[in-house]
Design an enzyme around this catalytic site. Structure first.
Site: not given
Length: 472
Positions: A85, A277
């Site tokens: 990721e 985030r």
């Protein structure tokens, strides 16, 4: 603009798998007779008509590893986190920098149009981005129950429990499934974490500034859960810790976690934490906010066929941040659409194990980055450096990944230097900008948003020490 209903999760998965097969080199990919890996990608969606979209992969990453603290360098030339990721996200930033370069050159066929603020650009309204991952992100999103073989690998699970780390094994035991949600008092209103109960009657020990907000029970469909996927990832200091009780009570949910290391502890937050985030700060990072009027948010996250829980994904990726207030203009909590595909990744551990359950598989040590850029789109790394790097060669530019901090910073500065003073945003006109940290800190609105998120929701977030960001 989101082209909802004009693409499916299976279409996104198939496009990503096809790109993996045709565009990535065999060098850096796993030997399926003994290795597995993870893959993630960013897919660009362009709406061309009310009933039609153009989909294309613009960034991809594979990888399962992180380096420990002892291997970090103050020159920014090593990849700290090589989980798929994160490789995909950094590859996406490289693509965005290339597109900004086209915009500055007044190229019409690019992603950006001039913004209303001096030196700033905006994403074309017909463009959106979908993030694909072959697996649930490590950390809080992967805290899900083991129920049955079919549910585990095939269908979304409605429960609220555990992470299966990229290299962990499953153990099955039986227990109850009740947990408590805790939140801090008014000082840290947005900080949310959840603790599994040891039993109905047990009272958890907690600091005085914690109070019980409410209690949730798993749906009755989950009462047959035997266990949760275990992880070697540790809860961050300052968070509620794992109880390590048998079965589904093993893990604490809703807390920040550090990715595991082999002996040498890492400083890398879990992918669940990092993706949460992104849903507040955007995927572009601090440097690119010098050029952008608005953050770049994902419109959707698609997960391949694997252990999956919709509740856990929503909790991990945005519900933990739902009380964050007073974000600066343009920043918001992005409630990204989350869906699962029925298509499984061919080089994932589950797919390979199904073919032969007797073989011993290990995670592939290499990571591959691909970006939709004209020059050197591919990058193959191991242990944070270009694959094949010797100890003696570490420190030379030839050993750097094209998506390490130092290389991204070099590309960013080359773009800045092409701009006249009239073309530069106010933040780039600041005096004394020299180091990587100087430029990150000068992205004022981004830093304000990050402070809001950190103070209200992620108070225990482990940040890279400042002296590792002072390179130029």
């Amino acid at each position: 603009m989101q082209a909802k209903g004009l693409w499916s999760a299976d279409e996104i998965a198939a496009l990503s798998y096809g790109h993996y097969t045709t565009q990535l080199p065999k060098q850096g990919l796993p030997d399926p007779s003994r290795e597995w890996t993870l893959m993630a990608a960013v897919i660009q969606i362009e709406s061309v008509e009310d009933t039609k979209v153009i989909k294309k992969v613009v960034a991809m990453g594979t990888g399962t590893k992180c380096i420990g603290q002892a291997k970090l360098r103050k020159t920014g030339d090593v990849l700290q986190d090589s989980h798929a990721e994160i490789i995909a996200k950094r590859s996406f930033q490289r693509y965005l920098l290339h597109q900004l370069s086209l915009a500055v050159s007044d190229t019409k066929d690019c992603l950006f149009i001039p913004g209303t603020e001096k030196g700033k650009w905006m994403l074309r309204p017909e463009i959106s981005f979908v993030f694909f991952t072959s697996h649930t992100p490590c950390g809080d999103a992967s805290i899900i129950p083991v129920i049955s073989h079919e549910d585990e690998l095939g269908h979304p699970l409605p429960s609220e429990v555990t992470e299966k780390d990229h290299s962990s094994n499953n153990v099955c035991e039986s227990v109850n499934t009740t947990y408590k949600r805790k939140v801090r008092s008014e000082e840290d209103i947005g900080f949310i974490s959840k603790k599994m109960k040891h039993s109905i009657d047990e009272i958890l020990t907690r600091p005085e500034n914690y109070e019980e907000e409410n209690r949730h029970d798993f749906p009755s469909t989950c009462q047959k859960a035997l266990d949760v996927h275990r992880t070697g990832a540790k809860c961050v200091a300052g968070e509620l810790q794992d109880s390590y009780s048998p079965g589904v009570n093993y893990h604490t949910v809703g807390v920040l976690r550090i990715k595991p290391g082999r002996g040498d502890r890492t400083m890398s937050m879990s992918c669940s934490d990092k993706m949460a985030r992104w849903n507040v700060l955007g995927c572009q990072g601090a440097l690119l906010m010098h050029f952008l009027q608005q953050p770049i948010y994902l419109s959707a996250v698609v997960v391949g066929k694997c252990p999956f829980s919709q509740d856990a994904m929503e909790r991990a990726l945005y519900n933990r941040c739902h009380k964050v207030l007073s974000l600066p203009c343009a920043f918001r909590l992005n409630r990204v659409q989350i869906i699962q595909s029925d298509l499984e990744f061919q080089h994932g551990r589950h797919a390979l194990t199904k073919k032969d359950a007797t073989r011993k598989l290990v995670p592939c040590g290499a990571a591959v980055s691909w970006s939709a850029v004209p020059h050197h789109p591919l990058d193959v790394t191991a242990n944070g450096y270009r694959q094949g790097t010797t100890r003696k060669a570490i420190g030379s530019p030839q050993c750097r990944s094209r998506i390490c901090k130092a290389e991204i910073f070099n590309t960013f500065r080359e773009l800045v230097q092409r701009l006249s003073e009239k073309q530069r945003s106010e933040s780039l006109s600041s005096q004394g900008l020299k180091t990587y940290w100087d430029y990150k800190a000068a992205a004022i609105t981004y830093q304000e948003a990050w402070n809001c998120l950190r103070q209200q929701a992620f108070t225990s977030w482990i940040q890279t020490p400042r002296d590792f960001l002072m390179f130029s």
